[in-house]
Design an enzyme around this catalytic site. Structure first.
Site, PDB file in Angstrom:
ATOM      1  N   HIS A  99      51.919  -0.484  17.707  1.00  0.00           N
ATOM      2  CA  HIS A  99      50.969   0.119  16.144  1.00  0.00           C
ATOM      3  C   HIS A  99      52.635   0.943  15.734  1.00  0.00           C
ATOM      4  O   HIS A  99      53.146   0.081  15.896  1.00  0.00           O
ATOM      5  CB  HIS A  99      50.940   1.656  16.965  1.00  0.00           C
ATOM      6  CG  HIS A  99      52.015   2.699  17.133  1.00  0.00           C
ATOM      7  ND1 HIS A  99      52.735   3.218  17.091  1.00  0.00           N
ATOM      8  CD2 HIS A  99      51.829   3.038  18.890  1.00  0.00           C
ATOM      9  CE1 HIS A  99      53.759   4.112  17.879  1.00  0.00           C
ATOM     10  NE2 HIS A  99      53.074   3.719  18.949  1.00  0.00           N
ATOM     11  N   CYS A 113      54.587   3.104  23.992  1.00  0.00           N
ATOM     12  CA  CYS A 113      54.233   2.343  23.254  1.00  0.00           C
ATOM     13  C   CYS A 113      54.941   1.228  23.397  1.00  0.00           C
ATOM     14  O   CYS A 113      56.486   1.707  22.653  1.00  0.00           O
ATOM     15  CB  CYS A 113      53.144   2.579  22.804  1.00  0.00           C
ATOM     16  SG  CYS A 113      52.214   3.748  22.796  1.00  0.00           S
TER      17      CYS A 113
END
Length: 406
Positions: A99, A113
């Site tokens: 992301h 992440c």
């Protein structure tokens, strides 16, 4: 070395080409934790690169073989105080994703992440599609073209003969759909023209577990006239009764126990030779399709963990290219004992992948079935240990690797 490679990656970094968005060209993403870099490949050609920031200590980003399960332009974390995660591309249902972020330092800083600079995250979002593979490795790995007789090609002869008898089974954890088990003594029906338009296959080769062996045992007992109940891989009263009936008929002690000797005897009686020690599983569009037994030579030696992607089909010859990488994966001692592994794989050897492919034998009818369904962008994962809890409903085969420390 790390500084030098980061300079090279910075020099290679380019905006995604115009053809990337909406193209059917199968790409793949390789993330290096050591280099804090992301590289997009078309085969072995670099398409785009970026710096990244992976998980900090205590929130380490998992390594292994993943694919994009979900895409959202606007997303907020449901774990970390609704933190914004623009251009989110989910890799696991347990919370790992690519992301965009306004804070992408050149060191691990996320909660697991893979953070991307905002502009690159938006550009990458346009290049990708559901199911596109993402490899996360401790060290930098690069896809190379691989040639092997074991690798599938769509031009292989199409199957003829009677239809396959499919056996229902319970697939991966969290998935209650029905898949098929390819029985090697019969051939599948010829593929239809519609098969050519179907999505890429996801193929996994791994070591065969007791559940698969027991399911085959139940099926073969039924073919020999001993009803073992539903071939689900779980031993119950019907299975035990069928084993005792078989043992009595064959003049063996009727104790109902499942032993290697019993399994060999049932396979031999059914004309199936020795039970396979490997299994090939196939998924398509995040759903189980079928599976079959395969043979792994030198089973005492680890297979290692490898990933290959099929693409660049030649219109004249009907053949395509396979591009592969080998990932480091350290199996726990208990897993090695359970799998009977006494010799390590050599993931850093230049021919590690070719050696492993040369040890795998796939039955001809299974090869033919895959040949009839093989599509651009299909992939093959090979690993010693099964895929674990991350593989389930709504996923491809997810392989989590363990990187040796030090």
């Amino acid at each position: 070395m790390r500084f030098t490679l980061r300079l090279v990656l910075a020099a290679l970094a380019v905006s995604p080409p115009a053809f990337a968005a909406g193209t059917k060209t199968p790409l793949q993403i390789v993330v290096s934790i050591e280099q804090q870099s992301l590289v997009v490949y078309d085969g072995d050609a670099v398409i785009a690169t970026s710096k990244i920031s992976t998980g900090k200590p205590g929130h380490r980003t998992p390594t292994g073989i993943f694919s994009i399960l979900e895409k959202r332009r606007h997303h907020e974390s449901n774990i970390y105080s609704d933190a914004p995660m623009p251009f989110m591309q989910r890799l696991t249902w347990s919370g790992i994703a690519l992301h965009g972020s306004n804070h992408v330092p050149d060191y691990p800083a996320s909660h697991g992440c893979v953070r991307l600079p905002g502009k690159f995250a938006a550009a990458l979002y346009k290049m990708t599609a559901h199911g596109m593979h993402v490899l996360i490795s401790e060290r930098q790995v690069t896809p190379v073209e691989v040639s092997s007789a074991m690798l599938f090609q769509p031009h292989q002869s199409r199957p003829q003969g009677p239809a396959l008898t499919d056996v229902p089974l319970r697939p991966a954890i969290g998935d209650d759909s029905t898949v098929e088990v390819a029985m090697t003594e019969r051939r599948p029906p010829p593929p239809t023209a519609a098969d050519e338009e179907k999505a890429p296959l996801r193929i996994l080769v791994t070591r065969r577990g007791m559940r698969e062996t027991l399911r085959d045992l139940q099926t073969l007992l039924a073919t020999l006239g001993h009803d073992a109940g539903l071939p689900d891989g779980f031993s119950g009263p019907a299975t035990i009764a069928a084993i005792r009936a078989f043992q009595t008929k064959e003049g063996l002690p009727a104790d109902g126990k499942i032993t290697p000797e019993l399994i060999e005897a049932v396979f031999r009686k059914a004309g199936r030779g020795s039970p396979p020690n490997g299994v090939l599983r196939v998924r398509r569009e995040f759903q189980p399709l079928f599976e079959a037994g395969v043979t792994i030579a030198a089973p005492e030696t680890a297979l290692g963990t490898h990933f290959l992607q099929f693409q660049d089909i030649d219109a004249e010859t009907g053949t395509g290219k396979w591009f592969g990488v080998t990932l480091q994966n350290e199996l726990p001692k208990a897993a090695k004992q359970r799998l009977g592994i006494t010799a390590e794989a050599e993931p850093l050897a230049f021919d590690a992948l070719e050696r492993t492919l040369g040890r795998i034998t796939v039955p001809d009818d299974v090869r033919e079935r895959i040949a009839g369904l093989l599509a651009n962008g299909s992939s093959l994962s090979i690993t010693d240990a099964d895929t674990g809890l991350e593989t389930g409903e709504g996923t491809d085969f997810v392989t989590i690797t363990r990187t040796p420390r030090g």
